[in-house]
Design a protein around this motif. Sequence first.
Motif, PDB file in Angstrom:
ATOM      1  N   CYS A   9       0.867  -1.187   0.000  1.00  0.00           N
ATOM      2  CA  CYS A   9       0.000   0.000   0.000  1.00  0.00           C
ATOM      3  C   CYS A   9       0.895   1.226   0.000  1.00  0.00           C
ATOM      4  O   CYS A   9       1.576   1.510   0.974  1.00  0.00           O
ATOM      5  CB  CYS A   9      -0.899  -0.039   1.242  1.00  0.00           C
ATOM      6  N   ARG A  10       0.902   1.924  -1.122  1.00  0.00           N
ATOM      7  CA  ARG A  10       1.800   3.085  -1.252  1.00  0.00           C
ATOM      8  C   ARG A  10       1.349   4.242  -0.397  1.00  0.00           C
ATOM      9  O   ARG A  10       2.156   4.936   0.207  1.00  0.00           O
ATOM     10  CB  ARG A  10       1.830   3.558  -2.711  1.00  0.00           C
ATOM     11  N   CYS A  11       0.058   4.484  -0.366  1.00  0.00           N
ATOM     12  CA  CYS A  11      -0.421   5.655   0.381  1.00  0.00           C
ATOM     13  C   CYS A  11      -0.023   5.558   1.851  1.00  0.00           C
ATOM     14  O   CYS A  11       0.324   6.557   2.463  1.00  0.00           O
ATOM     15  CB  CYS A  11      -1.938   5.764   0.298  1.00  0.00           C
ATOM     16  N   THR A  40      -5.578   0.266   2.592  1.00  0.00           N
ATOM     17  CA  THR A  40      -6.789   0.657   1.838  1.00  0.00           C
ATOM     18  C   THR A  40      -7.459   1.934   2.368  1.00  0.00           C
ATOM     19  O   THR A  40      -8.480   2.342   1.850  1.00  0.00           O
ATOM     20  CB  THR A  40      -7.901  -0.442   1.742  1.00  0.00           C
ATOM     21  N   THR A  41      -6.890   2.549   3.407  1.00  0.00           N
ATOM     22  CA  THR A  41      -7.560   3.738   3.954  1.00  0.00           C
ATOM     23  C   THR A  41      -6.800   5.023   3.619  1.00  0.00           C
ATOM     24  O   THR A  41      -7.084   6.079   4.187  1.00  0.00           O
ATOM     25  CB  THR A  41      -7.719   3.643   5.485  1.00  0.00           C
ATOM     26  N   GLY A  42      -5.817   4.961   2.722  1.00  0.00           N
ATOM     27  CA  GLY A  42      -5.030   6.148   2.388  1.00  0.00           C
ATOM     28  C   GLY A  42      -5.713   7.051   1.374  1.00  0.00           C
ATOM     29  O   GLY A  42      -6.907   6.895   1.089  1.00  0.00           O
ATOM     30  N   CYS A  44      -5.814   7.212  -1.788  1.00  0.00           N
ATOM     31  CA  CYS A  44      -6.529   6.630  -2.934  1.00  0.00           C
ATOM     32  C   CYS A  44      -7.668   5.721  -2.476  1.00  0.00           C
ATOM     33  O   CYS A  44      -8.371   5.150  -3.297  1.00  0.00           O
ATOM     34  CB  CYS A  44      -5.579   5.886  -3.864  1.00  0.00           C
ATOM     35  N   GLN A  45      -7.827   5.589  -1.156  1.00  0.00           N
ATOM     36  CA  GLN A  45      -8.913   4.787  -0.582  1.00  0.00           C
ATOM     37  C   GLN A  45      -8.909   3.341  -1.105  1.00  0.00           C
ATOM     38  O   GLN A  45      -9.964   2.741  -1.362  1.00  0.00           O
ATOM     39  CB  GLN A  45     -10.270   5.461  -0.808  1.00  0.00           C
ATOM     40  N   GLY A  46      -7.707   2.803  -1.303  1.00  0.00           N
ATOM     41  CA  GLY A  46      -7.590   1.382  -1.624  1.00  0.00           C
ATOM     42  C   GLY A  46      -7.587   1.036  -3.092  1.00  0.00           C
ATOM     43  O   GLY A  46      -7.454  -0.131  -3.448  1.00  0.00           O
ATOM     44  N   GLY A  48      -5.321   1.441  -5.129  1.00  0.00           N
ATOM     45  CA  GLY A  48      -4.023   0.900  -5.493  1.00  0.00           C
ATOM     46  C   GLY A  48      -3.628  -0.376  -4.769  1.00  0.00           C
ATOM     47  O   GLY A  48      -2.635  -1.002  -5.139  1.00  0.00           O
ATOM     48  N   CYS A  49      -4.356  -0.755  -3.717  1.00  0.00           N
ATOM     49  CA  CYS A  49      -3.828  -1.865  -2.915  1.00  0.00           C
ATOM     50  C   CYS A  49      -4.842  -2.921  -2.516  1.00  0.00           C
ATOM     51  O   CYS A  49      -4.460  -3.997  -2.076  1.00  0.00           O
ATOM     52  CB  CYS A  49      -3.177  -1.316  -1.650  1.00  0.00           C
TER      53      CYS A  49
END
Lengths: 91, 360
Positions: A9-11, A40-42, A44-46, A48-49
């Motif tokens: 998860c990049r975010c 998934t909470t960054g 982009c809201q998931g 990307g991951c």
Amino acid sequence: MVKERKIVCRCEDLTEEEIVHAIEEGYSDLESLKRYTGATTGACQGKGCLMHVVRILSQKTGKSPDEIGITTQRPPVNPVPLYILSEGDVE
Amino acid sequence: MKVGVVGAGVMGLSTAYFLSKSGIDVTVFEQKYLLYGASGRNSGGVSPMVDREELIPFALESLRLYDTLPSEVNFNFLFRKNGYIKLASDEGDAEKIREGVSVLRRFGISSKVISPEEVKEIIPDFNPDSAVLASYCREGGVIFPWPVVWGLARGCRENGVEIRTEARVEKIERNGSRFTVHVNGEKYEFDFVVNSAGAWSNEVSRMVGIEQNNMIIKEEVCVTESIKPYINPYIYDITSGLYVTQTARGEIIGGITGKSVDRIDTSSTVEFAVRYAKGVTRMIPKLKGLAMLRQWAGVYDEGRDGLPVVGFTEIDGFVQANGLGKHRGMMIAPALGKELAKLIERGENSAIKKFDPQRF
Ligand SMILES: Cc1cc2nc3c(=O)[nH]c(=O)nc-3n(C[C@H](O)[C@H](O)[C@H](O)COP(=O)(O)OP(=O)(O)OC[C@H]3O[C@@H](n4cnc5c(N)ncnc54)[C@H](O)[C@@H]3O)c2cc1C
Ligand code: FES
């Protein structure tokens, strides 16, 4: 040898190892895992991951991606600035 | 003695934790996952500035427990102790603010009435025209509710408590002096059953034939994207119900205190998003440019007279641990759980007499 850092998860800057560790600690359903790790909470809201997280969870628990399910989409789907929202009408 | 706890929110887990600390055999049932209830959905404002005098000692004791429990259960609660501000935006509520401060003083807690301009000294971008009066208490601040739940769960497990998730209690039968609890087709026997099912407590009471009629309240909240530390205290406008603060992750979290509903409903509404955006950008205009990332809703319950419902019922062994009420469950649950555990162990505890379920 330096361990390879596989980013899931990049975010939220989370590695595969961190996700696996959380699953081993018992956060082995998607709702708990995403809250415990932040995956998934960054920003982009998931987008990307989520699929990576589901894959790892599936590998670790033996559950199919269908059984694991997709986490609740919380609106708004795209971030909306407060000044735009504040223009809305309420009675 | 065996105790079954229905609901793994902060109330059920606190009770289970203190019971298990005394060596009592406890099983906790959670219908979904940890954090599914209000304890996983709230904004974590904790303060001695609770709105009912009867609850102040419990808020104080809970704050003390939030200091000592993390090392006991080996989990950081991410407690940011930057104080708590209450605002009033009309004259009637300004009077409540003044009263609130004098009550706190009687308890020996230092807090003060401050002007909107003084709020601006604490939060530089605060708009002083958005309030008429405020109060400030240095104690308390914002706690991150998830590690509170995880930490209590960890402490429970270390003391031998079994926590079952995806385990909805479907039926409770009286069986001589004991209870048979039905979960996922399995049966468990207990001497005591604790109803800490939050907004679902009325349903659980009905399983033993008690009509409880706690109020059910739905509340919506949201977070924006993360920014550097910007809002330190927790801010709560008692007139509009709007509250806002910043999480340990840097997101601006805020909501509007809930309204009583007929049925459990956790849907998010555009109406809330708009109302919140209007209110919060009036209070702190610089937030205008931030984007809302997520919004959600939670449900909790409140006793019919506004006080929690904690203690023994007319059905011997069936114990209430619910009705914690608006904007204060996190503030009071650890201390209530501790006192309830004493009541179950000893058969009496005058400290929580005011919350007796049989008062109605
Ligand atoms: C948006 C929002 C913001 C809030 N802000 C604050 C705040 O800033 N400060 C504060 O102090 N308080 C706040 N609160 C209130 C606080 O969150 C609640 O008072 C508190 O979490 C209630 O805890 P509980 O353990 O009683 O209930 P819950 O956390 O709801 O736990 C009850 C649990 O019981 C489970 N359950 C129900 N029925 C069954 C069954 N039949 N079998 C098994 N399990 C069952 C549920 O799934 C649930 O997990 C807020 C609440 C909301 C919704
Ligand atoms: S990559 Fe995980 S939230 Fe964006």
